[in-house]
Motif scaffolding. Structure first.
Motif, PDB file in Angstrom:
ATOM      1  N   GLU A 153      71.985 -27.163  10.342  1.00  0.00           N
ATOM      2  CA  GLU A 153      71.491 -28.456  10.808  1.00  0.00           C
ATOM      3  C   GLU A 153      71.135 -28.466  12.293  1.00  0.00           C
ATOM      4  N   ASP A 154      71.555 -27.447  13.027  1.00  0.00           N
ATOM      5  CA  ASP A 154      71.420 -27.476  14.489  1.00  0.00           C
ATOM      6  C   ASP A 154      70.364 -26.517  15.032  1.00  0.00           C
ATOM      7  N   VAL A 155      69.499 -25.967  14.169  1.00  0.00           N
ATOM      8  CA  VAL A 155      68.434 -25.070  14.630  1.00  0.00           C
ATOM      9  C   VAL A 155      67.120 -25.491  13.976  1.00  0.00           C
ATOM     10  N   ASP A 156      66.019 -25.071  14.594  1.00  0.00           N
ATOM     11  CA  ASP A 156      64.689 -25.411  14.086  1.00  0.00           C
ATOM     12  C   ASP A 156      64.062 -24.301  13.259  1.00  0.00           C
ATOM     13  N   GLN A 157      64.659 -23.116  13.266  1.00  0.00           N
ATOM     14  CA  GLN A 157      64.077 -22.008  12.514  1.00  0.00           C
ATOM     15  C   GLN A 157      65.132 -20.944  12.245  1.00  0.00           C
ATOM     16  N   LEU A 158      64.867 -20.130  11.246  1.00  0.00           N
ATOM     17  CA  LEU A 158      65.702 -18.984  10.917  1.00  0.00           C
ATOM     18  C   LEU A 158      64.837 -17.732  10.971  1.00  0.00           C
ATOM     19  N   VAL A 159      65.362 -16.684  11.583  1.00  0.00           N
ATOM     20  CA  VAL A 159      64.630 -15.429  11.721  1.00  0.00           C
ATOM     21  C   VAL A 159      65.255 -14.384  10.797  1.00  0.00           C
ATOM     22  N   PHE A 160      64.429 -13.814   9.924  1.00  0.00           N
ATOM     23  CA  PHE A 160      64.865 -12.772   8.999  1.00  0.00           C
ATOM     24  C   PHE A 160      64.220 -11.445   9.423  1.00  0.00           C
ATOM     25  N   LYS A 161      64.995 -10.380   9.448  1.00  0.00           N
ATOM     26  CA  LYS A 161      64.453  -9.071   9.765  1.00  0.00           C
ATOM     27  C   LYS A 161      64.094  -8.351   8.462  1.00  0.00           C
ATOM     28  N   ALA A 162      62.911  -7.712   8.443  1.00  0.00           N
ATOM     29  CA  ALA A 162      62.415  -7.084   7.223  1.00  0.00           C
ATOM     30  C   ALA A 162      62.025  -5.635   7.486  1.00  0.00           C
TER      31      ALA A 162
END
Length: 263
Positions: A153-162
């Protein structure tokens, strides 16, 4: 195109001023067009993640990891997605993809999470798809769906490493996080999170006033019905009293008439 090659091209053309100017414009246009095609091709070829619908903060979402093939002479045969450790998710369920084997790796949490009244001590840290009877051939792409939750709830984005592996053993690491004012060469998939939307019924204008008016109308109808019942009871009582009075007068008249006959 090197400077020597450009110089050689100039030498092969006539030495007139018009010819040289036209040649310069042609070469510059060609170099610019090649640069645009190179940049756009690279930007469009990276592994990305897109939600099916919306991914809202604090909610759940199904996302697609889209994997295009950026090679002309090799096929993609493996995809590894690392979930963000700084924002662990209590649930990550991959959807089966025909022709691909999926495996899930988990990691222990230093601080347990709570979900639906239960303590979560380990979460999914990596999801890997390995080709069995399928692959991503040149000029094609493949989507790998995953159900995620609960989203932070406290971030604007999620970063996934691929990590994208080709059948020629080449591995492309899409792991660079986005930076403001800088375009990463190998950008990691980024999932944008939107603000949660309130219930439409609760926020619909006039909904409370409509409910209040309905309740008021219902109360008025009830009062009207009660008044109608009271009026009916009063009328019945009056008519009953008149009937009794008429009966008493008739009895008295009969008694008097009988006495007169007897006299």
């Amino acid at each position: 195109m090197s400077a020597s090659n450009i110089t050689n091209i100039f030498r092969t053309f006539p030495t007139s001023r018009f010819s040289r100017n036209a040649l310069r414009v042609t070469v510059a246009t060609g170099v610019a067009a090649s640069a645009v095609l190179l940049v756009s091709g690279t930007a469009a070829a990276h592994v990305s993640v897109q939600p099916q619908g919306q991914a809202t903060k604090g909610g759940y979402a199904t996302v697609n990891f889209r994997v295009p093939n950026e090679r002309d002479d090799a096929s993609t045969v493996k995809l590894e997605i690392s979930l963000p450790s700084e924002h662990p998710l209590t649930s990550a369920l991959p959807q089966p993809v025909p022709g691909w084997k999926v495996s899930v790796a988990k990691a222990k949490l230093d601080k347990p999470l709570e979900s639906h009244g239960k303590k979560i001590t380990e979460v999914v840290s990596k999801i890997t798809w390995t080709a069995e009877s399928a692959k991503v051939a040149p000029g094609q792409f493949q989507q790998f769906p995953v159900a995620l939750g609960r989203l932070p709830e406290d971030v604007d984005q999620l970063v996934f490493k691929a990590l994208q592996t080709y059948d020629n053993k080449e591995i492309v690491r899409w792991i660079e996080a986005p930076e403001e004012g800088k375009e990463p060469e190998l950008p990691a998939p980024v999932l944008a999170l939107s603000e949660p939307v309130e219930d439409d019924h609760a926020t619909q204008p006039g909904a409370g006033a409509t409910a209040t008016a309905d309740a008021k109308n219902a109360g008025q109808e009830k009062e009207t019905a009660s008044a109608s019942d009271d009026s009916s009871d009063s009328t019945a009582r009056v008519l009953g009293g008149i009937g009794i009075l008429v009966g008493a007068v008739g009895v008295a008249f009969g008694v008097l008439a009988g006495r007169r006959r007897a006299s």
